[in-house]
Motif scaffolding. Structure first.
Motif, PDB file in Angstrom:
ATOM      1  N   THR A 106     -46.495-110.376 -18.483  1.00 54.69           N
ATOM      2  CA  THR A 106     -46.446-109.469 -19.281  1.00 54.69           C
ATOM      3  C   THR A 106     -45.807-108.141 -18.684  1.00 54.69           C
ATOM      4  O   THR A 106     -46.183-107.161 -19.217  1.00 54.69           O
ATOM      5  N   ASP A 107     -45.101-108.213 -17.664  1.00 53.60           N
ATOM      6  CA  ASP A 107     -44.408-107.222 -17.138  1.00 53.60           C
ATOM      7  C   ASP A 107     -43.442-106.446 -18.209  1.00 53.60           C
ATOM      8  O   ASP A 107     -43.045-107.528 -19.029  1.00 53.60           O
ATOM      9  N   ARG A 108     -43.029-105.291 -17.988  1.00 51.70           N
ATOM     10  CA  ARG A 108     -42.075-104.795 -19.157  1.00 51.70           C
ATOM     11  C   ARG A 108     -40.688-105.392 -19.393  1.00 51.70           C
ATOM     12  O   ARG A 108     -40.239-105.789 -20.558  1.00 51.70           O
ATOM     13  N   ASN A 117     -51.683-104.530 -12.878  1.00 50.49           N
ATOM     14  CA  ASN A 117     -50.981-105.652 -13.685  1.00 50.49           C
ATOM     15  C   ASN A 117     -51.606-105.743 -15.005  1.00 50.49           C
ATOM     16  O   ASN A 117     -51.128-106.101 -16.178  1.00 50.49           O
ATOM     17  N   MET A 118     -53.010-105.982 -15.151  1.00 56.81           N
ATOM     18  CA  MET A 118     -53.788-106.249 -16.195  1.00 56.81           C
ATOM     19  C   MET A 118     -53.693-104.988 -17.305  1.00 56.81           C
ATOM     20  O   MET A 118     -53.580-105.250 -18.388  1.00 56.81           O
ATOM     21  N   ILE A 119     -53.954-103.828 -16.845  1.00 56.78           N
ATOM     22  CA  ILE A 119     -53.821-102.722 -17.340  1.00 56.78           C
ATOM     23  C   ILE A 119     -52.115-102.517 -18.068  1.00 56.78           C
ATOM     24  O   ILE A 119     -52.023-102.359 -19.211  1.00 56.78           O
ATOM     25  N   SER A 120     -51.403-102.660 -17.196  1.00 55.65           N
ATOM     26  CA  SER A 120     -49.736-102.545 -17.695  1.00 55.65           C
ATOM     27  C   SER A 120     -49.377-103.578 -18.837  1.00 55.65           C
ATOM     28  O   SER A 120     -48.472-103.314 -19.758  1.00 55.65           O
ATOM     29  N   GLY A 121     -49.905-104.674 -18.484  1.00 56.16           N
ATOM     30  CA  GLY A 121     -49.347-105.745 -19.594  1.00 56.16           C
ATOM     31  C   GLY A 121     -50.135-105.511 -20.958  1.00 56.16           C
ATOM     32  O   GLY A 121     -49.462-105.869 -21.781  1.00 56.16           O
ATOM     33  N   GLN A 122     -51.324-105.211 -20.871  1.00 51.74           N
ATOM     34  CA  GLN A 122     -51.770-104.761 -22.264  1.00 51.74           C
ATOM     35  C   GLN A 122     -51.056-103.759 -22.814  1.00 51.74           C
ATOM     36  O   GLN A 122     -50.693-103.303 -24.150  1.00 51.74           O
ATOM     37  N   LEU A 123     -50.888-102.520 -22.101  1.00 47.79           N
ATOM     38  CA  LEU A 123     -49.577-101.480 -22.391  1.00 47.79           C
ATOM     39  C   LEU A 123     -48.509-102.010 -22.963  1.00 47.79           C
ATOM     40  O   LEU A 123     -48.155-101.499 -24.097  1.00 47.79           O
ATOM     41  N   ASN A 124     -47.919-103.080 -22.225  1.00 50.71           N
ATOM     42  CA  ASN A 124     -46.467-103.336 -22.689  1.00 50.71           C
ATOM     43  C   ASN A 124     -46.609-104.141 -24.239  1.00 50.71           C
ATOM     44  O   ASN A 124     -45.679-104.024 -24.772  1.00 50.71           O
ATOM     45  N   ASP A 156     -47.119-101.481 -26.839  1.00 47.95           N
ATOM     46  CA  ASP A 156     -45.708-100.761 -27.092  1.00 47.95           C
ATOM     47  C   ASP A 156     -44.844-101.824 -27.703  1.00 47.95           C
ATOM     48  O   ASP A 156     -43.913-101.344 -28.714  1.00 47.95           O
ATOM     49  N   ALA A 157     -44.563-103.146 -27.266  1.00 45.25           N
ATOM     50  CA  ALA A 157     -43.759-104.180 -27.970  1.00 45.25           C
ATOM     51  C   ALA A 157     -43.985-104.336 -29.438  1.00 45.25           C
ATOM     52  O   ALA A 157     -42.935-104.169 -30.151  1.00 45.25           O
TER      53      ALA A 157
END
Length: 553
Positions: free
Chosen positions: A97-99, A127-134, A137-138
């Motif tokens: 789930t990277d950007r 990674n776990m936090i940024s993946g949820q953000l991505n 945002d998607a």
């Protein structure tokens, strides 16, 4: 660390990472805590049940279809009809789930994206936090990414069309299905009442809170892939979590759906029961072929020659025990009105070597043709360039139909013995196979410990399952006295600790020479230590990601 808005009993034992406050909201943390308190004990009991079952297998018991659930297998019942966005699943793309991957997957033309918090991801807290953000945002249509080289990535116009009546929401032509971590992994950075929460609960709850309602408003829903399942009781736990979460968040019953990965040998004997437990929340089963091989090696690691497989790369879906597994999965799913989704094509196309591409794409086409012919309703690819190949194959079989669930495969009969008969598998363990296992595992583990869970190695996109097969196969060969077929012109070689350690040293030198100045000496040293621990120790580690995670901040 507990902030003023953190629910009682919840503690985050890691400094905040960018954007964490947008994900670790009071509502989200309250659901995490609620699920942990209600279901954490059951999860622990089921993990203990796994250990007890392993002891039975190691002392000679063979798995079989459960006599106590025979009424379920004989009964006349169906799972819920496919949910919106999951009717046509002929091509599914997988990835972390990277950007960049989020954008590429949603632009790929695949029907489904498996947004992976598990085997293609490293569970770094960032990674776990940024993946949820991505993901958030998607779905909002606001995601963008610019690479260090200055290349900009944005969602294509067709991927950001707002559905009628969905104010402020965006949807994509690709349905997102999230894969949380398996039940065996804790999230050490989030404690409830002083205990680490299951990573599966954290990943599930954060997505349900931040994206579930948005998905429902867009005409879809919060959908999940459920990994590493070993029994119908584990599926029952997921169903209970789904039901409770729907009530807690005000979702309609059946809004949450789960596709179960049949990637353990024990789950293969309980496929009907797994579908039954999830009936109103069911979205089908997937043939997770690589973890399935790992599971077979792991579960029968003490059972001698009859359960020893040849080189990892020599075991294909054409092997009789793998064909039995795949055909039984299709028959089981279609009998109950559920989708059957095929396995991964991991090849990474090269723009510099047309000959390699032609050979590999022919194998991908052959593999997908076999799956479509068996009756699968769709299949997985790891790279956007493989989407057209997979789609073309399934288009040729499905035509205008969204799936082939009506093809019930009543001609298929698979007994318990066929699922565990490894003796008819062609090929042998070889010294070349040992070298490949070592090299791939070292390269993967170096990247994993550095934060990347999807790694390009030898023109294949590898995830944790590859490293698991590689190290477990070596452990099995070592502890069962296997003799390897030597290189051309050399004698056969017994597997010893000394041999493996010598091959590890030699393969590290090969990598050092190939990588030159980019060789990461410290990273490969860490990878070597971890690999030796999980491949050569007297006691077998059930999952290498557990000791690997302990090495992470």
């Amino acid at each position: 660390m507990a902030g003023p808005n953190t629910p009682p009993g919840v503690e985050i034992v890691r400094p905040q990472v960018p954007g964490a406050e947008q994900i670790l909201t009071p509502e989200a943390l309250a659901l995490v805590a609620d699920l942990h308190r209600r279901f954490g004990v059951t999860r622990g009991d089921l993990l203990a049940r796994r250990a007890a079952r392993q002891r039975e297998l190691s002392t000679g018991a063979d798995p079989d279809f459960l006599p106590e659930t025979s009424d379920i297998r004989r009964g006349q019942w169906q799972v819920a009809p496919p949910a919106p966005g999951l009717v046509d699943r002929r091509v599914e793309i997988t990835g972390p789930t990277d950007r960049k991957m989020t954008i590429n997957a949603l632009n790929s033309g695949a029907k489904v994206w498996l947004a992976d918090f598990e085997d293609a991801n490293t569970p770094l807290w960032e990674n776990m936090i940024s993946g949820q953000l991505n993901l958030r945002d998607a779905l909002a249509g606001t995601i963008g990414f610019t690479s260090p080289e200055g290349k900009a990535y944005t969602l294509a116009a067709t991927a950001t069309t707002s559905p009628a009546g969905a104010t402020g929401a965006s949807t994509t032509t690709t349905t997102i299905v999230v894969r949380p971590r398996g039940w065996h992994l804790d999230e050490k950075h989030l404690l409830v009442d002083g205990e680490p929460v299951a990573g599966a609960i954290v990943d599930f709850a954060l997505y349900a809170v931040h994206c579930g309602r948005r998905q429902l408003d867009a005409g879809s829903g919060p959908y999940y892939y459920l990994p590493k399942t070993e029994s119908h009781l584990e599926a029952r736990l997921w169903n209970d979590i789904f039901t409770h979460t729907e009530d807690a968040l005000g979702f309609p019953r059946g809004a949450i759906r789960g596709t179960v990965l049949i990637e353990t040998i024990l789950a293969a004997f309980e496929m009907e029961e797994i579908l039954y437990e999830l009936r109103e929340h069911c979205a089908g089963l997937n043939a997770g072929r690589w973890d399935y091989l790992f599971s077979i090696i792991k579960k029968f690691r003490d059972r001698g020659e009859a359960f020893t497989l040849p080189d990892r790369n020599a075991v294909t879906m054409a092997a009789p025990f793998m064909t039995a597994y795949a055909e039984l999965l299709v028959r089981t799913c279609h009998r109950r009105g559920a989708h059957a989704i095929g396995g991964m094509a991991a090849f990474i196309p090269s723009r510099r070597d047309p000959a390699v591409n032609a050979t590999a794409l022919a194998k991908v086409r052959e593999d997908k043709t076999r799956e479509a012919g068996i009756g699968f309703d769709g299949s997985w690819v790891a790279h956007p360039d493989l989407v057209p190949v997979c789609r073309e194959v399934f288009d040729g079989v499905l035509g205008d139909r969204p799936n082939q669930i009506s093809r019930t495969r009543e001609d298929v009969t698979v007994d318990a013995a066929a699922l565990i008969d490894l003796t008819t598998t062609p090929g042998s363990p070889t010294l070349a196979g040992l070298r490949n296992n070592v090299s791939v595992a070292l390269q993967y583990l170096r990247a994993w410990l550095a934060g990347s869970g999807a790694v390009a190695i030898f023109n294949l996109m590898e995830d944790a399952a590859t490293a698991e097969i590689s190290r477990s196969q070596i452990w099995q060969w070592l502890h069962n006295g296997v003799v390897l077929v030597g290189d051309s012109g050399t004698a056969d070689v017994p597997v010893t600790r000394e041999l493996v350690e010598r091959v590890v040293a030699e393969e590290l030198e090969v990598l050092r020479a190939a990588l030159g100045e980019s060789y990461d000496a410290a990273g490969f040293a860490r990878a070597r230590d971890l690999f030796v621990e999980v491949a050569l120790a007297d006691d077998f580690a059930d999952f290498l990601t557990v000791p690997a995670y302990q090495r992470m901040p």
